[in-house]
Design a protein around this motif. Structure first.
Motif, PDB file in Angstrom:
ATOM      1  N   LEU A 461       0.847  -1.182   0.000  1.00 26.03           N
ATOM      2  CA  LEU A 461       0.000   0.000   0.000  1.00 26.03           C
ATOM      3  C   LEU A 461       0.890   1.241   0.000  1.00 26.03           C
ATOM      4  O   LEU A 461       1.768   1.374   0.850  1.00 26.03           O
ATOM      5  CB  LEU A 461      -0.884  -0.034   1.250  1.00 26.03           C
ATOM      6  CG  LEU A 461      -2.100   0.857   1.203  1.00 26.03           C
ATOM      7  CD1 LEU A 461      -3.292   0.126   1.804  1.00 26.03           C
ATOM      8  CD2 LEU A 461      -1.868   2.143   1.966  1.00 26.03           C
ATOM      9  N   ILE A 462       0.692   2.092  -0.976  1.00 30.44           N
ATOM     10  CA  ILE A 462       1.540   3.289  -1.046  1.00 30.44           C
ATOM     11  C   ILE A 462       0.988   4.330  -0.071  1.00 30.44           C
ATOM     12  O   ILE A 462      -0.154   4.775  -0.208  1.00 30.44           O
ATOM     13  CB  ILE A 462       1.574   3.860  -2.487  1.00 30.44           C
ATOM     14  CG1 ILE A 462       2.140   2.789  -3.425  1.00 30.44           C
ATOM     15  CG2 ILE A 462       2.381   5.136  -2.564  1.00 30.44           C
ATOM     16  CD1 ILE A 462       1.873   3.033  -4.878  1.00 30.44           C
ATOM     17  N   PRO A 463       1.797   4.682   0.949  1.00 33.47           N
ATOM     18  CA  PRO A 463       1.255   5.608   1.951  1.00 33.47           C
ATOM     19  C   PRO A 463       0.999   7.001   1.376  1.00 33.47           C
ATOM     20  O   PRO A 463       1.795   7.500   0.580  1.00 33.47           O
ATOM     21  CB  PRO A 463       2.344   5.649   3.034  1.00 33.47           C
ATOM     22  CG  PRO A 463       3.565   5.100   2.422  1.00 33.47           C
ATOM     23  CD  PRO A 463       3.173   4.268   1.251  1.00 33.47           C
ATOM     24  N   ASN A 464      -0.125   7.573   1.751  1.00 30.35           N
ATOM     25  CA  ASN A 464      -0.433   8.933   1.311  1.00 30.35           C
ATOM     26  C   ASN A 464      -0.223   9.906   2.479  1.00 30.35           C
ATOM     27  O   ASN A 464       0.193   9.509   3.567  1.00 30.35           O
ATOM     28  CB  ASN A 464      -1.859   9.024   0.742  1.00 30.35           C
ATOM     29  CG  ASN A 464      -2.923   8.612   1.750  1.00 30.35           C
ATOM     30  OD1 ASN A 464      -2.736   8.784   2.941  1.00 30.35           O
ATOM     31  ND2 ASN A 464      -4.023   8.071   1.254  1.00 30.35           N
ATOM     32  N   LEU A 465      -0.556  11.175   2.248  1.00 32.61           N
ATOM     33  CA  LEU A 465      -0.296  12.199   3.269  1.00 32.61           C
ATOM     34  C   LEU A 465      -1.061  11.932   4.563  1.00 32.61           C
ATOM     35  O   LEU A 465      -0.566  12.208   5.655  1.00 32.61           O
ATOM     36  CB  LEU A 465      -0.670  13.580   2.715  1.00 32.61           C
ATOM     37  CG  LEU A 465       0.424  14.256   1.885  1.00 32.61           C
ATOM     38  CD1 LEU A 465      -0.077  15.566   1.310  1.00 32.61           C
ATOM     39  CD2 LEU A 465       1.671  14.526   2.742  1.00 32.61           C
ATOM     40  N   LYS A 466      -2.278  11.380   4.420  1.00 30.65           N
ATOM     41  CA  LYS A 466      -3.077  11.111   5.617  1.00 30.65           C
ATOM     42  C   LYS A 466      -2.396  10.060   6.486  1.00 30.65           C
ATOM     43  O   LYS A 466      -2.385  10.157   7.706  1.00 30.65           O
ATOM     44  CB  LYS A 466      -4.473  10.611   5.216  1.00 30.65           C
ATOM     45  CG  LYS A 466      -5.396  11.736   4.848  1.00 30.65           C
ATOM     46  CD  LYS A 466      -6.732  11.204   4.416  1.00 30.65           C
ATOM     47  CE  LYS A 466      -7.465  12.274   3.636  1.00 30.65           C
ATOM     48  NZ  LYS A 466      -8.557  11.762   2.858  1.00 30.65           N
ATOM     49  N   HIS A 467      -1.843   9.011   5.805  1.00 26.17           N
ATOM     50  CA  HIS A 467      -1.152   7.964   6.561  1.00 26.17           C
ATOM     51  C   HIS A 467       0.039   8.543   7.317  1.00 26.17           C
ATOM     52  O   HIS A 467       0.240   8.264   8.496  1.00 26.17           O
ATOM     53  CB  HIS A 467      -0.670   6.846   5.620  1.00 26.17           C
ATOM     54  CG  HIS A 467      -1.788   6.179   4.883  1.00 26.17           C
ATOM     55  ND1 HIS A 467      -1.738   5.885   3.544  1.00 26.17           N
ATOM     56  CD2 HIS A 467      -3.005   5.784   5.298  1.00 26.17           C
ATOM     57  CE1 HIS A 467      -2.870   5.319   3.178  1.00 26.17           C
ATOM     58  NE2 HIS A 467      -3.643   5.238   4.231  1.00 26.17           N
ATOM     59  N   TYR A 468       0.833   9.366   6.590  1.00 26.09           N
ATOM     60  CA  TYR A 468       1.998   9.966   7.248  1.00 26.09           C
ATOM     61  C   TYR A 468       1.558  10.844   8.418  1.00 26.09           C
ATOM     62  O   TYR A 468       2.192  10.867   9.468  1.00 26.09           O
ATOM     63  CB  TYR A 468       2.827  10.774   6.242  1.00 26.09           C
ATOM     64  CG  TYR A 468       3.696   9.903   5.363  1.00 26.09           C
ATOM     65  CD1 TYR A 468       4.678   9.084   5.925  1.00 26.09           C
ATOM     66  CD2 TYR A 468       3.543   9.892   3.984  1.00 26.09           C
ATOM     67  CE1 TYR A 468       5.483   8.280   5.119  1.00 26.09           C
ATOM     68  CE2 TYR A 468       4.335   9.088   3.171  1.00 26.09           C
ATOM     69  CZ  TYR A 468       5.308   8.284   3.751  1.00 26.09           C
ATOM     70  OH  TYR A 468       6.097   7.486   2.959  1.00 26.09           O
ATOM     71  N   ALA A 469       0.435  11.571   8.207  1.00 21.29           N
ATOM     72  CA  ALA A 469      -0.055  12.439   9.288  1.00 21.29           C
ATOM     73  C   ALA A 469      -0.392  11.604  10.520  1.00 21.29           C
ATOM     74  O   ALA A 469      -0.118  12.013  11.652  1.00 21.29           O
ATOM     75  CB  ALA A 469      -1.281  13.224   8.814  1.00 21.29           C
ATOM     76  N   CYS A 470      -0.957  10.405  10.292  1.00 21.12           N
ATOM     77  CA  CYS A 470      -1.286   9.511  11.415  1.00 21.12           C
ATOM     78  C   CYS A 470      -0.025   9.069  12.139  1.00 21.12           C
ATOM     79  O   CYS A 470       0.015   9.044  13.372  1.00 21.12           O
ATOM     80  CB  CYS A 470      -2.026   8.266  10.922  1.00 21.12           C
ATOM     81  SG  CYS A 470      -3.692   8.581  10.382  1.00 21.12           S
ATOM     82  N   VAL A 471       1.000   8.700  11.361  1.00 19.94           N
ATOM     83  CA  VAL A 471       2.244   8.224  11.980  1.00 19.94           C
ATOM     84  C   VAL A 471       2.920   9.368  12.740  1.00 19.94           C
ATOM     85  O   VAL A 471       3.427   9.178  13.855  1.00 19.94           O
ATOM     86  CB  VAL A 471       3.201   7.613  10.930  1.00 19.94           C
ATOM     87  CG1 VAL A 471       4.468   7.109  11.584  1.00 19.94           C
ATOM     88  CG2 VAL A 471       2.522   6.463  10.208  1.00 19.94           C
TER      89      VAL A 471
END
Length: 700
Positions: A461-471
């Motif tokens: 799964l290619i992480p998007n900005l929302k994923h990075y924001a969660c991390v």
DNA sequence: TTAGGGTTAG
């Protein structure tokens, strides 16, 4: 000069009846396949179609592939695609046309999953699609986001060297636009030898939907220069353009186009006003629509619900019931409204209506019911509904996972996530967001990082900005601000608002004022029109004791004419919604609330509550700070809830912003002193106060 | 071959 032409009108029932009469006469005199088939092609209404179908069966022609294909097409055009499926299954010698008609019937009726299944069926049987088959199936790939399948069909089409085909090429533009691949879409568009108005519309709406307003406008102007007339679709794609609204004015375009009175255009305009928070303007347009259909009614429902006017939302929904204007989308809209405002009682009524109307097996409705219960902190109900579903998709699982996350049950969220994988369903982008948020709310840092790693490496799964924001949130909240900061520098995407907001929150929690100051400035540069960033910057300086800097930030906020979102707390009592704003002395129940609150504060003080004056980030005396604290909207709502509900009843409150430290502390004391459970939902999660303890364990 | 209302996150 008017550069728009009217769209053709549809066949009326009267015309269809006329065809039926001719059908009978013609069958009588020329019982050839050709004449029946050509008549079938013109029928667009159910009644005459059933009669024609019956006639074909009686005439012993039901095994004729040519006639059956036409019959399928006619049924699909009337929206009776299931009928077309039955006929298809009974054709003994299906040909490519039979498959293509079934495919296009499914896509035209929005049944994209089934269309893709049919397409796979063709592949298995090694039936080679032609241009028409491809053009028919492309919308399904686009709508379902089947990027790989879409691209491979595109390659197949190139390999077969079918030559230029405006239908396929336009379908490809639309498909790639839906995938968000505007560069490929534009490439297809630029290489077309012939373009029609649909091709232009596809590229304009592609740019418009993907947020490239300027490019959409540029293409629209180019289209006009090339002498191509726009149509209602062109206007539709331009309506939502922010640049266009600000620039030339949308009304001028609509008047010039001659679509001023078109119900579709009016409904689109309503949506525009609703999104801009101009509900009254939307309602004015709604009233002007002569024949209001389901979409217009539902759009207005969303408008009332979104504006927070609960009384009008309920009134409007009751009117819709009276007008028999209820379908699964209106139910979802209402459920979503209940979900946002935490209206559990009304939500239960909607659940009952879902059962009554027979939509309980619909996946979209199902995820909306689960989401409603989850957002009302009633996970038992959410789980029960989920357990009773005959089929579940990723959205249902995601709603359940994020529900557990919001209430702070991180482990439950992870277990649900694992069960989802075991069920054979692929987690999607939203699943990862839900599970990461759940880990963040529960402080499960290592588990969250492991899931992120697994999803990106094992699941590709290619992480998007929302994923990075969660991390970033996950790391930042736990104090690993430097790791979070490093991640923002290392990731392959440019950090956006979500990332900086998460970092800034972490800086505020862990008092890292230096980095906080830097991030705030980045945020203000990125989105200068957001009052929230100035407030955060000011609060940060206030926490650090730099009152001069705090004041400066507030002054720049004032001079920029931006208004902060006021803090609102709302609660539902006996189906009625009550909203409270901080220090709102003109509230109809203010005096009784104030008197009750004074007594309540004395009681909790006696139990050991000390007002947390640090929560007031203003340079005023401690007395004034206390006065401000005691008039926070949450406290007004708590007092009102305790006054108006029976002893022992749960008090449920929804707040639009995050709960402050002092209200959190006071709620813990109230829950103990008054022996009540308080459920407060803030902008991100639930806090369940019971016997002096909060479910978040003071982690938020 | 293209359009107006809806779910999961934020």
């Amino acid at each position: 000069m008017n550069c728009f032409h009217k769209h053709p009108t549809r066949c009326s029932w009267r015309q269809n009846a006329h065809f039926l009469l001719h059908l009978k006469l013609r069958l009588k005199y020329y019982s050839t396949q050709m004449s029946q088939a050509s008549i079938l092609q013109k029928i667009r209404d159910v009644k005459p179609l059933h009669q024609a179908h019956a006639h074909i069966i009686v005439s012993n022609l039901s095994e004729n592939v040519f006639l059956c294909n036409r019959l399928m097409n006619a049924y699909a055009s009337c929206g009776l695609v299931s009928k077309a499926q039955i006929i298809f299954s009974q054709i003994p010698n299906k040909n490519l046309v039979s498959w293509t008609i079934l495919l296009s019937g499914l896509t035209k009726n929005g049944r994209f999953f089934e269309a893709v299944e049919v397409f796979y069926g063709m592949m298995v049987l090694q039936i080679r699609p032609n241009e028409i088959t491809i053009a028919s199936v492309l919308p399904a790939f686009g709508k379902l986001g089947r990027v790989l399948l879409g691209k491979s069909v595109h390659c197949y089409w190139i390999r077969c060297n079918f030559g230029d085909n405006v239908f396929v090429e336009t379908g490809l533009i639309d498909m790639y636009s839906k995938f968000g691949c505007m560069r490929i879409a534009r490439n297809v568009f630029d290489n077309m030898s012939v373009r029609n108005v649909v091709s232009w519309n596809a590229i304009i709406s592609g740019y418009s939907d993907n947020g490239y307003g300027e490019e959409a406008l540029r293409m629209f102007n180019l289209m006009k220069r090339k002498g191509m007339s726009g149509d209602i679709f062109t206007v539709m794609s331009l309506i939502s353009l922010e640049d266009f609204r600000v620039g030339s004015g949308i009304h001028g375009l609509i008047v010039r186009s001659g679509y001023e009175n078109d119900p579709l255009i009016r409904t689109a305009l309503m949506g525009l006003y609703i999104n801009g928070n101009f509900v009254n303007d939307a309602y004015r347009i709604f009233e002007e629509i002569n024949k209001k259909d389901l979409v217009a009614w539902t759009s207005m429902l969303r408008g009332f619900s979104r504006s927070g006017n609960w009384r009008r939302t309920i009134e409007h929904f009751n009117k819709m019931m009276g007008e028999n204007m209820i379908d699964y989308v209106s139910l979802i809209t209402m459920l979503s409204g209940c979900s946002c405002s935490g209206a559990l009682q009304q939500g239960r009524r909607m659940h009952a209506l879902v059962l009554k109307t027979g939509f309980q097996d619909d996946l979209f409705v199902g995820s909306a019911v689960i989401d409603m219960y989850a957002n009302c902190a009633s996970m038992i109900d959410a789980k029960r509904y989920f357990g009773g579903m005959v089929e579940r998709d990723a959205a249902c699982w995601n709603a359940l996972i994020s529900g557990y996350g919001m209430i702070g049950c991180g482990n439950e969220a992870i277990v649900t996530f694992l069960k989802m994988k075991d069920s054979g369903l692929s987690p999607d982008e939203s699943t990862l967001v839900s599970v990461l948020c759940a880990c963040s709310h529960a402080g499960l840092v290592e588990q969250g990082l492991r899931i992120f790693d697994q999803m990106t490496k094992v699941w590709n799964l290619i992480p998007n900005l929302k994923h990075y924001a969660c991390v970033v949130d996950l790391l930042g909240r736990s104090g690993r601000i430097y790791d979070a900061y490093l991640l923002t520098k290392r990731m392959h995407l440019k950090p956006g608002l979500e990332i900086y907001s998460s970092l800034l929150t972490a800086c505020k929690i862990h008092r890292n004022f230096e980095l906080g100051d830097e991030i705030s400035r980045e945020l203000i540069e990125l989105k200068p029109n957001d009052a929230g960033h100035y407030i955060l910057l000011s609060n940060m300086h206030a926490l650090a004791g730099n009152w001069d800097c705090a004041r400066m930030s507030r002054i720049s906020l004032k001079s920029s004419n931006l208004k902060k979102n006021p803090g609102l707390s709302s609660m539902e009592i006996n189906g009625e919604m009550f909203t409270f704003m901080a220090s709102q002395t003109d509230h109809p129940h203010y005096l009784e609330i104030r008197d009750f609150l004074e007594g309540l504060i004395l009681k909790i003080k006696a139990a050991g509550y000390e007002p947390d004056t640090d929560s007031v980030l203003l340079d005023v005396s401690d007395d004034v700070k206390r006065d401000i604290l005691f008039h926070h909207s949450e406290k007004l709502a708590i007092a009102f809830g305790l006054m108006r509900t029976k002893p022992g009843a749960v008090v449920r409150i929804t707040k639009n912003l995050r709960i402050c430290d002092d209200c959190h502390l006071a709620s813990k004391f109230v829950s103990k002193v008054c022996a009540r459970v308080l459920v407060i939902k803030d902008a991100k999660r639930f806090h369940v106060f019971r016997d002096g303890v909060c479910s978040c364990r003071d982690w938020w």
